[in-house]
Design a protein around this motif. Structure first.
Motif, PDB file in Angstrom:
ATOM      1  N   PRO A   1       0.809  -1.232   0.000  1.00  4.84           N
ATOM      2  CA  PRO A   1       0.000   0.000   0.000  1.00  4.84           C
ATOM      3  C   PRO A   1       0.836   1.272   0.000  1.00  4.84           C
ATOM      4  CG  PRO A   1      -0.894  -1.587   1.567  1.00  4.84           C
ATOM      5  CD  PRO A   1       0.413  -2.152   1.082  1.00  4.84           C
ATOM      6  N   TYR A   2       1.991   1.229   0.665  1.00  8.35           N
ATOM      7  CA  TYR A   2       2.846   2.412   0.713  1.00  8.35           C
ATOM      8  C   TYR A   2       3.417   2.743  -0.667  1.00  8.35           C
ATOM      9  CZ  TYR A   2       6.567   5.602   2.103  1.00  8.35           C
ATOM     10  OH  TYR A   2       7.384   6.697   2.213  1.00  8.35           O
TER      11      TYR A   2
ATOM     12  N   LEU B   1     -12.311 -11.936  -4.011  1.00  9.30           N
ATOM     13  CA  LEU B   1     -12.489 -10.851  -4.974  1.00  9.30           C
ATOM     14  C   LEU B   1     -11.434  -9.764  -4.768  1.00  9.30           C
ATOM     15  CD1 LEU B   1     -16.393 -10.488  -4.999  1.00  9.30           C
ATOM     16  CD2 LEU B   1     -14.959 -11.370  -6.850  1.00  9.30           C
ATOM     17  N   ALA B   2     -11.106  -9.495  -3.510  1.00 14.18           N
ATOM     18  CA  ALA B   2     -10.101  -8.469  -3.224  1.00 14.18           C
ATOM     19  C   ALA B   2      -8.727  -8.858  -3.776  1.00 14.18           C
ATOM     20  CB  ALA B   2     -10.011  -8.217  -1.725  1.00 14.18           C
ATOM     21  N   THR B   3      -8.395 -10.164  -3.762  1.00  9.80           N
ATOM     22  CA  THR B   3      -7.097 -10.589  -4.307  1.00  9.80           C
ATOM     23  C   THR B   3      -7.010 -10.315  -5.801  1.00  9.80           C
ATOM     24  OG1 THR B   3      -7.844 -12.861  -4.737  1.00  9.80           O
ATOM     25  CG2 THR B   3      -6.840 -12.424  -2.588  1.00  9.80           C
ATOM     26  N   LEU B   4      -8.159 -10.215  -6.482  1.00 11.60           N
ATOM     27  CA  LEU B   4      -8.169  -9.850  -7.905  1.00 11.60           C
ATOM     28  C   LEU B   4      -8.173  -8.341  -8.080  1.00 11.60           C
ATOM     29  CD1 LEU B   4     -10.788 -12.387  -9.339  1.00 11.60           C
ATOM     30  CD2 LEU B   4      -8.303 -12.564  -9.433  1.00 11.60           C
ATOM     31  N   TYR B   5      -9.164  -7.691  -7.479  1.00  8.42           N
ATOM     32  CA  TYR B   5      -9.363  -6.260  -7.717  1.00  8.42           C
ATOM     33  C   TYR B   5      -8.176  -5.411  -7.260  1.00  8.42           C
ATOM     34  CZ  TYR B   5     -14.310  -7.536  -8.365  1.00  8.42           C
ATOM     35  OH  TYR B   5     -15.490  -8.097  -8.794  1.00  8.42           O
ATOM     36  N   GLU B   6      -7.542  -5.823  -6.155  1.00 12.88           N
ATOM     37  CA  GLU B   6      -6.458  -5.004  -5.607  1.00 12.88           C
ATOM     38  C   GLU B   6      -5.152  -5.134  -6.379  1.00 12.88           C
ATOM     39  OE1 GLU B   6      -6.716  -2.660  -3.600  1.00 12.88           O
ATOM     40  OE2 GLU B   6      -8.650  -3.000  -2.654  1.00 12.88           O
ATOM     41  N   ARG B   7      -5.157  -5.932  -7.437  1.00 11.43           N
ATOM     42  CA  ARG B   7      -3.958  -5.996  -8.287  1.00 11.43           C
ATOM     43  C   ARG B   7      -3.923  -4.838  -9.273  1.00 11.43           C
ATOM     44  NH1 ARG B   7      -3.318 -12.311 -10.021  1.00 11.43           N
ATOM     45  NH2 ARG B   7      -1.454 -11.499 -11.076  1.00 11.43           N
ATOM     46  N   ALA B   8      -4.997  -4.061  -9.341  1.00 11.15           N
ATOM     47  CA  ALA B   8      -5.016  -2.877 -10.200  1.00 11.15           C
ATOM     48  C   ALA B   8      -4.447  -1.682  -9.445  1.00 11.15           C
ATOM     49  CB  ALA B   8      -6.446  -2.588 -10.641  1.00 11.15           C
ATOM     50  N   GLY B   9      -3.960  -0.717 -10.204  1.00 10.05           N
ATOM     51  CA  GLY B   9      -3.481   0.514  -9.583  1.00 10.05           C
ATOM     52  C   GLY B   9      -2.221   1.044 -10.230  1.00 10.05           C
ATOM     53  N   ARG B  10      -1.613   1.998  -9.555  1.00 12.49           N
ATOM     54  CA  ARG B  10      -0.349   2.601 -10.002  1.00 12.49           C
ATOM     55  C   ARG B  10       0.691   2.418  -8.907  1.00 12.49           C
ATOM     56  NH1 ARG B  10      -1.313   8.657 -11.650  1.00 12.49           N
ATOM     57  NH2 ARG B  10       0.753   8.352 -12.542  1.00 12.49           N
ATOM     58  N   ILE B  11       1.950   2.345  -9.310  1.00 16.12           N
ATOM     59  CA  ILE B  11       3.044   2.198  -8.357  1.00 16.12           C
ATOM     60  C   ILE B  11       3.981   3.386  -8.507  1.00 16.12           C
ATOM     61  CG2 ILE B  11       5.012   0.771  -7.657  1.00 16.12           C
ATOM     62  CD1 ILE B  11       3.561  -1.655  -8.687  1.00 16.12           C
ATOM     63  N   LYS B  12       4.412   3.934  -7.375  1.00 14.66           N
ATOM     64  CA  LYS B  12       5.346   5.067  -7.407  1.00 14.66           C
ATOM     65  C   LYS B  12       6.605   4.695  -8.186  1.00 14.66           C
ATOM     66  CE  LYS B  12       3.762   6.787  -2.930  1.00 14.66           C
ATOM     67  NZ  LYS B  12       4.059   6.883  -1.486  1.00 14.66           N
TER      68      LYS B  12
END
Length: 463
Positions: free
Chosen positions: A118-119, A281-292
């Protein structure tokens, strides 16, 4: 190290139980060889002392307990990845179905991926243009966001998904953009529609497709979205691409989870779904996003059909807790012949404010969005009042709002399946719709924007 056993003691639905095993690990890949030489694949679902429960991907029919050999391969399910994935079509297990060659891998990746720290996450704040006015203006999609589409049986979510996949792009400087599309439990007709539509429009060149058909093993649906997301992670975080992942239909995925849970005789949760549905479901959905410090991003649009159009059903309900909003398709609009039938009032993009405004879309976007939403809500309320009390009970002002709500659906929400509106055109249509209302009703728009945009449209009409 490969270990082989002939100690199957039980077959239960999609599961087999193997006894007298040693050093077998959770998620380990399994090869099962039947007495006729046929080989099938599976995955270790549970290990207890000297017993393993194996989940079979191609089903358990025809397995003879006494003459079947089980090999534990000592590795998890991996897929080969390289830039050659773009433009290719695979089945739900990652095998090519487009008559192309096997992928020559740069590397092989575990389909379960690694959870994002998360950080290390970067905040989503860049606009993605889908070409659909009701999404771009009112429920804006932002790069790195998780924005599901809630649909119902018989509604055109397949057409909407296909349109978004071929039209979506990142505005601004030229950046590499691709689409990873995964379909679970769809019919051959639907699969053919997606494949032909992607080929017809040329979208296939920037896409990777994973197709699990309705007559394919239900258990295969559990690995299909994980393969798609692993592909997206490779393209986004190793090849610096902006990736849009579309998963349809998540309801079929959850049904497969329920089937496995029932075979394991687990205590069921709501409506028979496993108690860990939210976590899964969270193990799938939380793989989306941006990384610093990474240029690429993964934006996720899962599509799910709500049984009986019920938003409180466990699948849409839990999805709503994990994701940042939802796009809801309305049966009422579909019956009126309006496409796409996006019901803007209950729809929501929680990150829309981060992706709009000057230097992202246009300076007046937030004002236009708020005014359109408020005016449409007022128009719908006035129509309900007319239904109860009759049109004679409406004031002149109410009648204007009723006219506005009809025009809003006809010219703003309604658009062609191949109509790709840029954000400038969508905002212009929004202003043209607002021109129906008296100026003194545009209370959510700054006077300077009314002078700059609305009065230009009004003068053009008069001339």
């Amino acid at each position: 190290m490969i270990k082989e056993y002939s100690t199957i003691t039980d077959v239960n639905g999609p599961l087999i139980i193997v006894n007298k095993i040693s050093n077998v690990k959770y998620d380990e890949l399994v090869e099962v060889e039947l007495s006729n030489g046929e080989k099938r694949r599976g995955q270790v679902l549970e290990v207890s002392e000297d017993k393993a429960i194996v989940q079979m991907f191609e089903g358990t029919s025809g397995i003879d307990i006494s003459n079947t050999r089980v090999r534990f391969l000592g590795r998890v399910i991996e897929i080969p990845v390289s830039m050659d994935l773009l433009g290719r079509i695979f089945d739900g297990s990652g095998r090519p179905i487009d008559k192309g060659p096997n992928i020559i891998a740069d590397k092989r990746l575990d389909i379960n991926g690694n959870p994002l720290n998360p950080y290390a996450r970067d905040y989503p704040n860049d606009f993605i243009q889908t070409g659909i006015s009701s999404i771009d203006v009112l429920n804006t999609l932002v790069r790195g966001q998780k924005l599901p589409i809630f649909s119902g049986s018989g509604l055109p979510h397949s057409k909407v998904a296909s349109q978004i996949a071929r039209q979506a792009r990142v505005l601004g400087k030229e950046e590499s953009f691709s689409v990873v599309f995964a379909a679970m439990g769809i019919t051959f007709e639907e699969a053919n529609f997606f494949i032909e539509d992607f080929r017809r429009t040329g979208a296939i060149e920037k896409s990777v497709m994973y197709i699990n058909l309705a007559n394919d093993p239900a258990i295969e649906r559990i690995i299909t979205p994980r393969m798609a997301l692993t592909t997206a992670e490779y393209l986004a975080f190793e090849k610096d691409m902006h990736v849009l992942v579309i998963l349809t239909d998540m309801t079929n995925y959850c049904e497969a989870l329920r089937e496995v849970s029932a075979a394991r005789k687990e205590v069921p949760g709501r409506r028979g779904y496993p108690g860990y549905l939210y976590t899964d479901l969270a193990t799938l959905y939380e793989r989306a996003g941006r990384i610093k410090d990474k240029k690429g991003s993964i934006t996720l649009m899962p599509i799910l059909s709500m049984p009986e159009d019920d938003k409180t059903h466990p699948i849409p309900d839990l999805t709503g807790y994990i994701t940042e909003g939802q796009i809801i398709l309305a049966r009422e609009l579909h019956l009126k012949g309006i496409y796409p039938p996006v019901n803007v009032l209950p729809s929501l993009s929680r990150l829309k404010d981060k992706g709009i405004g000057e230097d992202k879309t246009r300076e007046d976007h937030a004002n236009v969005m708020n005014q359109l939403f408020a005016s449409y809500a007022r128009g719908k309320a006035s129509k309900e009042l007319a239904t109860i009390l009759g049109e004679a009970a409406l004031t002149d002002e109410d009648k204007k709002y009723v006219e506005f709500s009809d025009k809003f659906e006809e010219i703003f929400v309604q658009q062609g399946e191949d109509e790709n509106r840029d954000i400038e055109k969508s905002l212009t249509i929004g202003w043209e719709t607002l021109a129906i209302l008296p100026l003194n009703e545009l209370k959510r728009i700054k006077e300077e924007y009314i002078e700059k945009y609305l009065k230009v449209i009004t003068n053009n009409k008069e001339s």
